[in-house]
Write a protein that holds these residues in place. Structure first.
Motif, PDB file in Angstrom:
ATOM      1  N   ILE A   3       0.686  -1.329  -0.021  1.00 32.73           N
ATOM      2  CA  ILE A   3      -0.033  -0.036  -0.123  1.00 32.73           C
ATOM      3  C   ILE A   3       0.789   1.081   0.030  1.00 32.73           C
ATOM      4  N   ILE A   4       0.239   2.320  -0.732  1.00 30.67           N
ATOM      5  CA  ILE A   4       0.844   3.656  -0.659  1.00 30.67           C
ATOM      6  C   ILE A   4      -0.164   4.333  -0.093  1.00 30.67           C
ATOM      7  N   ILE A   5       0.274   5.228   1.054  1.00 28.12           N
ATOM      8  CA  ILE A   5      -0.542   6.026   1.834  1.00 28.12           C
ATOM      9  C   ILE A   5      -0.431   7.535   1.352  1.00 28.12           C
ATOM     10  N   CYS A   6      -1.493   8.072   0.844  1.00 26.64           N
ATOM     11  CA  CYS A   6      -1.508   9.747   0.377  1.00 26.64           C
ATOM     12  C   CYS A   6      -1.779  10.328   1.507  1.00 26.64           C
ATOM     13  N   GLY A   7      -1.243  11.521   2.129  1.00 22.51           N
ATOM     14  CA  GLY A   7      -1.493  12.112   3.101  1.00 22.51           C
ATOM     15  C   GLY A   7      -0.898  11.497   4.327  1.00 22.51           C
ATOM     16  N   CYS A   8       0.342  10.612   4.392  1.00 25.82           N
ATOM     17  CA  CYS A   8       0.770  10.001   5.415  1.00 25.82           C
ATOM     18  C   CYS A   8       1.192  10.695   6.606  1.00 25.82           C
ATOM     19  N   PHE A   9       1.450  11.994   6.428  1.00 25.28           N
ATOM     20  CA  PHE A   9       1.934  12.763   7.719  1.00 25.28           C
ATOM     21  C   PHE A   9       0.766  13.338   8.525  1.00 25.28           C
ATOM     22  N   GLY A  10      -0.507  13.031   7.884  1.00 27.03           N
ATOM     23  CA  GLY A  10      -1.887  13.790   8.562  1.00 27.03           C
ATOM     24  C   GLY A  10      -2.050  12.645   9.794  1.00 27.03           C
ATOM     25  N   ILE A  28       3.001  -1.262   4.027  1.00 23.55           N
ATOM     26  CA  ILE A  28       3.135   0.263   3.686  1.00 23.55           C
ATOM     27  C   ILE A  28       4.406   0.362   2.909  1.00 23.55           C
ATOM     28  N   VAL A  29       4.319   0.584   1.578  1.00 28.45           N
ATOM     29  CA  VAL A  29       5.550   0.458   0.755  1.00 28.45           C
ATOM     30  C   VAL A  29       5.870   1.925   0.396  1.00 28.45           C
ATOM     31  N   ALA A  30       5.226   2.879   0.717  1.00 23.29           N
ATOM     32  CA  ALA A  30       5.719   4.365   0.521  1.00 23.29           C
ATOM     33  C   ALA A  30       4.544   5.313   1.005  1.00 23.29           C
ATOM     34  N   GLY A  31       4.958   6.486   1.128  1.00 27.95           N
ATOM     35  CA  GLY A  31       3.917   7.513   1.503  1.00 27.95           C
ATOM     36  C   GLY A  31       3.924   8.764   0.450  1.00 27.95           C
ATOM     37  N   ILE A  32       2.686   9.430   0.285  1.00 29.41           N
ATOM     38  CA  ILE A  32       2.828  10.689  -0.039  1.00 29.41           C
ATOM     39  C   ILE A  32       2.390  11.950   0.789  1.00 29.41           C
ATOM     40  N   ASP A  33       3.024  12.855   0.870  1.00 31.01           N
ATOM     41  CA  ASP A  33       2.502  14.075   1.463  1.00 31.01           C
ATOM     42  C   ASP A  33       3.272  15.521   1.033  1.00 31.01           C
ATOM     43  N   ARG A  34       2.758  16.397   0.883  1.00 32.46           N
ATOM     44  CA  ARG A  34       3.011  17.693   0.470  1.00 32.46           C
ATOM     45  C   ARG A  34       4.153  18.169   1.700  1.00 32.46           C
ATOM     46  N   ASN A  35       3.713  17.566   2.910  1.00 30.97           N
ATOM     47  CA  ASN A  35       4.824  18.188   4.081  1.00 30.97           C
ATOM     48  C   ASN A  35       6.162  17.617   4.208  1.00 30.97           C
ATOM     49  N   LYS A  37       8.917  18.681   3.470  1.00 31.36           N
ATOM     50  CA  LYS A  37      10.088  19.490   3.955  1.00 31.36           C
ATOM     51  C   LYS A  37       9.821  19.590   5.346  1.00 31.36           C
ATOM     52  N   LYS A  38       8.628  19.599   5.949  1.00 30.18           N
ATOM     53  CA  LYS A  38       8.503  19.658   7.450  1.00 30.18           C
ATOM     54  C   LYS A  38       8.863  18.283   8.187  1.00 30.18           C
ATOM     55  N   PHE A  39       8.376  17.191   7.675  1.00 22.44           N
ATOM     56  CA  PHE A  39       8.367  16.046   8.422  1.00 22.44           C
ATOM     57  C   PHE A  39       9.628  15.062   8.065  1.00 22.44           C
ATOM     58  N   GLY A  40      10.056  15.222   6.659  1.00 23.60           N
ATOM     59  CA  GLY A  40      11.314  14.644   6.212  1.00 23.60           C
ATOM     60  C   GLY A  40      10.762  13.626   4.974  1.00 23.60           C
ATOM     61  N   ASN A  41      11.600  12.932   4.568  1.00 20.52           N
ATOM     62  CA  ASN A  41      11.205  12.094   3.434  1.00 20.52           C
ATOM     63  C   ASN A  41      11.041  10.578   3.702  1.00 20.52           C
ATOM     64  N   VAL A  42      10.913  10.316   5.155  1.00 23.47           N
ATOM     65  CA  VAL A  42      10.485   8.675   5.349  1.00 23.47           C
ATOM     66  C   VAL A  42       9.356   8.909   6.368  1.00 23.47           C
ATOM     67  N   ILE A  43       8.474   7.913   6.528  1.00 23.25           N
ATOM     68  CA  ILE A  43       7.653   7.587   7.462  1.00 23.25           C
ATOM     69  C   ILE A  43       8.035   6.333   8.190  1.00 23.25           C
ATOM     70  N   LYS A  44       7.901   6.447   9.663  1.00 23.71           N
ATOM     71  CA  LYS A  44       8.566   5.411  10.325  1.00 23.71           C
ATOM     72  C   LYS A  44       7.950   4.902  11.762  1.00 23.71           C
ATOM     73  N   ASP A  45       7.906   3.993  12.273  1.00 23.30           N
ATOM     74  CA  ASP A  45       7.257   3.411  13.480  1.00 23.30           C
ATOM     75  C   ASP A  45       8.049   3.969  14.607  1.00 23.30           C
ATOM     76  N   SER A  46       7.485   4.218  15.910  1.00 28.53           N
ATOM     77  CA  SER A  46       8.177   4.887  17.030  1.00 28.53           C
ATOM     78  C   SER A  46       9.702   4.283  17.345  1.00 28.53           C
ATOM     79  N   GLU A  47       9.851   2.930  16.966  1.00 30.89           N
ATOM     80  CA  GLU A  47      11.224   2.375  17.301  1.00 30.89           C
ATOM     81  C   GLU A  47      12.098   2.350  15.978  1.00 30.89           C
ATOM     82  N   ASN A  48      11.758   3.066  15.052  1.00 25.70           N
ATOM     83  CA  ASN A  48      12.537   3.330  13.589  1.00 25.70           C
ATOM     84  C   ASN A  48      12.681   1.586  13.084  1.00 25.70           C
ATOM     85  N   PHE A  49      11.818   0.831  13.391  1.00 29.23           N
ATOM     86  CA  PHE A  49      11.958  -0.608  13.124  1.00 29.23           C
ATOM     87  C   PHE A  49      11.526  -0.739  11.660  1.00 29.23           C
ATOM     88  N   TYR A  50      10.335   0.104  11.430  1.00 26.61           N
ATOM     89  CA  TYR A  50       9.886   0.066   9.918  1.00 26.61           C
ATOM     90  C   TYR A  50      10.073   1.321   9.373  1.00 26.61           C
TER      91      TYR A  50
END
Ligand SMILES: NC(=O)c1ccc[n+]([C@@H]2O[C@H](COP(=O)([O-])OP(=O)(O)OC[C@H]3O[C@@H](n4cnc5c(N)ncnc54)[C@H](O)[C@@H]3O)[C@@H](O)[C@H]2O)c1
Length: 258
Positions: A3-10, A28-35, A37-50
């Motif tokens: 899955i790709i989540i669009c709006g992943c930082f919301g 979750i293989v990727a995310g899309i979010d216009r933010n 610049k603010k949140f960086g170019n990765v989405i991860k879990d709290s333990e940085n495991f995923y």
């Protein structure tokens, strides 16, 4: 299922990410979010495991998936449709606030790619709508229908997509939707459905359908206590359409399979 989540930082994007991590066979293989610049170019879990990469726009995505789950905003629609069509990817549209023109475009688009669309992916909300339809059928036109929705103070669209979904599902040919009765003179007409919005604090989402009759009142109410209910519904929707042929699907189709 990839899955790709669009709006992943919301708020909802993060909830889908978190919920997906608890499910077997869902990645979750990727995310899309216009933010980005603010949140960086990765989405991860709290333990940085995923960790999954995040792109600013669908046109930049270079990763394939089975389904895109969109919890962003109507401004993302054009690039999402283009990306989904180019790569034959099923689309679960959960964002709200689309214009009629955009809804027509989505319907047209679903002739090529499977599209699931719902303003509210909670199973219980959709059951409530089903019960409301049965109630209207049994109670008849003797009962006036009013809808009240309440949401947090960050919500940008009003009325909520869910309130509109409820109103539309209870509408007949001559039904008139009345938004906020301020400055409306005269008595209520029996063909009206009134819709009222409250915004404040951190309310996650409440919807009430009131059937007001002669000497009695009947209310159907749903209270969302956690955003997880919408995330679970969106992931079930993704599972439901991932192997479907092109077409337009809703929670009614999903519920019919249960
Ligand atoms: N279907 C449902 O069950 C359901 C449930 C809750 C919320 N919603 C809807 O989902 C949407 C998101 O809700 P939220 O509370 O998570 O909002 P939010 O504002 O917290 O998150 C939206 C995210 O999308 C991103 N975004 C917006 N436009 C974008 C674009 N054009 N391109 C890329 N990224 C973009 C934003 O940067 C943000 O991170 C709203 O429309 C809301 O009404 C639907």
């Amino acid at each position: 299922m990839e899955i790709i989540i669009c709006g992943c930082f919301g708020k909802m994007g993060r909830e889908v990410f978190k919920t997906a991590l608890t499910r077997e066979n869902t990645k979750i293989v990727a995310g899309i979010d216009r933010n980005v610049k603010k949140f960086g170019n990765v989405i991860k879990d709290s333990e940085n495991f995923y960790v999954a990469p995040v792109f600013e726009n669908a046109s930049q995505v270079n990763i394939k998936c089975d389904v895109i789950i969109d919890f962003s905003s109507p401004t993302a629609l054009d690039s999402l449709l283009e990306f989904a069509k180019k790569n034959s990817i099923a689309l679960v549209i959960c964002a709200t606030g689309y214009t009629q023109e955009q809804c027509d475009l989505i319907h047209e688009f679903s002739k090529n790619v499977p599209v699931f669309m719902s303003s509210n992916t909670s199973l219980a909300v959709n059951l409530l709508i089903k019960l409301a339809k049965i109630s209207k059928q049994i109670l008849g036109n003797e009962f006036d229908i009013e809808i009240i929705e309440k949401h947090h103070n960050q919500k940008v669209d009003a009325p909520s997509g869910t309130a509109m979904m409820m109103a539309k599902s209870l509408s007949e040919k001559n039904t008139e939707l009345v938004f906020n009765r301020t400055n409306i003179e005269g008595k209520r007409n029996s063909n009206e459905i009134g819709i009222h919005c409250i915004r404040g604090g951190t309310i996650k989402g409440e919807h009430e359908i009131i059937f007001a009759g002669l000497g009695e009142c009947f209310t159907l109410k749903h209270v969302a206590e956690s955003r997880e209910i919408f995330a679970r519904g969106a992931l079930s929707a993704a599972e439901f359409i991932k192997s479907k042929s092109s077409g337009f699907y809703t929670m009614t189709d999903l519920m019919d399979c249960l």
